[in-house]
Design a protein around this motif. Structure first.
Motif, PDB file in Angstrom:
ATOM      1  N   MET A 155      73.251 -24.997   6.897  1.00 21.78           N
ATOM      2  CA  MET A 155      71.887 -25.740   5.828  1.00 21.78           C
ATOM      3  C   MET A 155      70.224 -25.394   7.057  1.00 21.78           C
ATOM      4  N   THR A 156      69.478 -24.796   6.262  1.00 20.44           N
ATOM      5  CA  THR A 156      68.350 -25.262   7.052  1.00 20.44           C
ATOM      6  C   THR A 156      67.800 -26.294   7.312  1.00 20.44           C
ATOM      7  N   PRO A 157      67.007 -26.931   8.129  1.00 17.56           N
ATOM      8  CA  PRO A 157      66.606 -28.728   8.606  1.00 17.56           C
ATOM      9  C   PRO A 157      65.629 -28.302   7.579  1.00 17.56           C
ATOM     10  N   ARG A 158      65.363 -29.578   6.803  1.00 24.22           N
ATOM     11  CA  ARG A 158      63.495 -29.021   5.611  1.00 24.22           C
ATOM     12  C   ARG A 158      62.363 -29.620   6.831  1.00 24.22           C
ATOM     13  N   ARG A 159      62.433 -29.472   8.208  1.00 29.16           N
ATOM     14  CA  ARG A 159      61.440 -29.571   9.343  1.00 29.16           C
ATOM     15  C   ARG A 159      62.264 -28.980  10.332  1.00 29.16           C
TER      16      ARG A 159
ATOM     17  N   ASP B 205      62.530 -13.402  18.037  1.00 31.91           N
ATOM     18  CA  ASP B 205      61.541 -13.821  18.658  1.00 31.91           C
ATOM     19  C   ASP B 205      61.093 -14.992  18.288  1.00 31.91           C
ATOM     20  N   LEU B 206      61.505 -16.256  19.176  1.00 30.08           N
ATOM     21  CA  LEU B 206      60.736 -17.518  18.518  1.00 30.08           C
ATOM     22  C   LEU B 206      59.834 -17.626  19.187  1.00 30.08           C
TER      23      LEU B 206
ATOM     24  N   GLY C  71      62.088 -23.211  13.511  1.00 30.57           N
ATOM     25  CA  GLY C  71      62.407 -23.745  15.033  1.00 30.57           C
ATOM     26  C   GLY C  71      63.189 -23.558  15.548  1.00 30.57           C
ATOM     27  N   PHE C  72      63.606 -24.481  16.623  1.00 32.07           N
ATOM     28  CA  PHE C  72      65.001 -24.433  16.968  1.00 32.07           C
ATOM     29  C   PHE C  72      65.810 -23.911  16.536  1.00 32.07           C
ATOM     30  N   GLU C  73      66.586 -24.490  15.721  1.00 30.87           N
ATOM     31  CA  GLU C  73      66.637 -24.299  14.741  1.00 30.87           C
ATOM     32  C   GLU C  73      67.655 -22.489  13.541  1.00 30.87           C
ATOM     33  N   LEU C  74      65.767 -22.274  14.229  1.00 28.10           N
ATOM     34  CA  LEU C  74      66.412 -20.605  13.458  1.00 28.10           C
ATOM     35  C   LEU C  74      66.183 -20.653  12.370  1.00 28.10           C
TER      36      LEU C  74
ATOM     37  N   TRP D  35      68.010 -26.360  24.030  1.00 25.36           N
ATOM     38  CA  TRP D  35      69.401 -25.270  24.154  1.00 25.36           C
ATOM     39  C   TRP D  35      70.030 -25.063  23.546  1.00 25.36           C
ATOM     40  N   ALA D  36      70.452 -26.576  23.663  1.00 28.81           N
ATOM     41  CA  ALA D  36      71.544 -27.043  22.739  1.00 28.81           C
ATOM     42  C   ALA D  36      71.651 -26.487  21.419  1.00 28.81           C
ATOM     43  N   THR D  37      70.440 -26.728  20.871  1.00 24.51           N
ATOM     44  CA  THR D  37      70.148 -26.406  19.099  1.00 24.51           C
ATOM     45  C   THR D  37      70.313 -24.715  19.086  1.00 24.51           C
ATOM     46  N   VAL D  38      69.446 -24.243  19.827  1.00 24.44           N
ATOM     47  CA  VAL D  38      69.701 -23.004  19.674  1.00 24.44           C
ATOM     48  C   VAL D  38      70.829 -22.228  19.342  1.00 24.44           C
ATOM     49  N   GLY D  39      71.351 -22.768  20.507  1.00 24.07           N
ATOM     50  CA  GLY D  39      72.860 -22.761  20.900  1.00 24.07           C
ATOM     51  C   GLY D  39      73.586 -22.578  19.407  1.00 24.07           C
ATOM     52  N   ARG D  40      73.640 -23.932  19.222  1.00 29.15           N
ATOM     53  CA  ARG D  40      74.600 -24.148  17.705  1.00 29.15           C
ATOM     54  C   ARG D  40      74.625 -22.912  16.655  1.00 29.15           C
ATOM     55  N   HIS D  41      72.942 -22.068  16.619  1.00 29.18           N
ATOM     56  CA  HIS D  41      72.880 -20.853  15.735  1.00 29.18           C
ATOM     57  C   HIS D  41      72.755 -19.344  16.029  1.00 29.18           C
ATOM     58  N   LEU D  42      73.684 -19.643  16.755  1.00 26.90           N
ATOM     59  CA  LEU D  42      73.808 -18.197  17.727  1.00 26.90           C
ATOM     60  C   LEU D  42      74.775 -17.723  17.054  1.00 26.90           C
ATOM     61  N   ALA D  43      75.067 -16.394  17.196  1.00 31.49           N
ATOM     62  CA  ALA D  43      76.251 -15.801  16.522  1.00 31.49           C
ATOM     63  C   ALA D  43      77.163 -15.262  18.110  1.00 31.49           C
ATOM     64  N   PRO D  44      78.461 -15.358  17.972  1.00 29.70           N
ATOM     65  CA  PRO D  44      79.651 -15.382  18.564  1.00 29.70           C
ATOM     66  C   PRO D  44      78.713 -14.387  19.439  1.00 29.70           C
ATOM     67  N   GLY D  45      78.944 -15.529  20.534  1.00 35.39           N
ATOM     68  CA  GLY D  45      78.804 -13.750  22.156  1.00 35.39           C
ATOM     69  C   GLY D  45      77.317 -13.606  22.014  1.00 35.39           C
TER      70      GLY D  45
END
Length: 263
Positions: A1-5, A45-46, A99-102, A128-138
């Motif tokens: 779920m996308t964060p509200r903020r 493109d973040l 943002g970093f939650e993409l 980095w960790a936040t972006v990483g959690r939302h990347l597709a596998p690989g």
């Protein structure tokens, strides 16, 4: 779920046409195979900035290797998202607030140039960790910095586990005074580590020394001199990827962090 903020802060948003051409061309070279193999060729493109120009350019360049690539420009500033709307070309190019939650997306590649450089260093690992959690596998994150005209840049490849795997340095050789100049554009994770005793300082010193020693190659132009300097640095033990053609373009990549005994 996308964060509200959205997670992150509004950056300066400075951009110019073609500013990111070097990293885009490198993405085509390095991650063309990843895009071709992706079930969903989605790229983010973040922090694209005050205008959508670099997102438009990214879509056009990546389409050379994957015509159905989808690029989504993600910005935390709602005014920038609204301003970018006329440039959208759904479903190939869109703009969303996030943002970093993409913005809840699961891209295979995230390009974040000149974004984290504007944050404090302690914030990098969390981003980095936040972006990483939302990347597709690989998937991968490319985090870096370049100058305003895109003539000098450096970026890190970061995995979903928030670990760096590679460092790339790239420059327009006609305007590169010497490799030490890369220090000005190191990513936030490295710029404060450019001090004696740190690997990044040792690498730039080795490149700079090799550049000075390669002065006789200046007869063959800056491309020949830079390629000779990179080759010498590699011969000295630095695990630079053996890509002489890329060296002549002013680009070099190597595993990062450097494996033990790599220099």
């Amino acid at each position: 779920m996308t964060p509200r903020r959205p997670i992150g802060e509004i950056t300066r948003g400075t951009t110019n046409p073609n500013r990111l051409r070097r990293v885009d061309n490198w993405l085509v070279h390095a991650y063309g195979p990843l895009l071709r193999a992706a079930v969903d060729p989605l790229v983010v493109d973040l922090g694209y900035g005050a205008t959508p120009t670099t997102a438009v350019e990214l879509r056009a360049r990546l389409a050379r290797v994957r015509p159905d690539v989808r690029v989504v420009g993600v910005e935390i500033d709602p005014a920038r998202v609204a301003a970018a709307a006329p440039a959208a070309d759904p479903p190939w190019l869109e703009f969303r607030r996030g943002g970093f939650e993409l913005a809840g997306l699961r891209p295979v590649i995230v390009r974040a140039l000149n974004v984290l450089r504007q944050y404090d260093e302690p914030a990098v690992a969390g981003a980095w960790a936040t972006v990483g959690r939302h990347l597709a596998p690989g998937g991968v994150l490319v985090d870096g910095t370049c100058d305003e005209l895109g003539r000098l840049g450096a970026w890190l490849t970061v995995t979903a586990a928030a670990s760096t795997t590679q460092l790339t340095l790239a420059a327009r050789l006609a305007t590169l005074p010497r490799p030490a100049a890369f220090a000005e554009r190191l990513p936030k994770a490295l710029i404060h580590r450019n001090v004696p005793g740190e690997p990044i300082h040792a690498l730039l010193t080795a490149l700079d020394d090799a550049w000075l020693a390669a002065a006789p190659y200046a007869t063959f132009g800056p491309r020949g001199r830079f390629a000779a300097a990179v080759a010498a640095t590699r011969a000295a033990g630095w695990p630079i990827v053996h890509e002489p053609r890329r060296w002549r373009l002013g680009e070099l990549s190597l595993p990062w962090p450097v494996p033990t005994g790599g220099s």
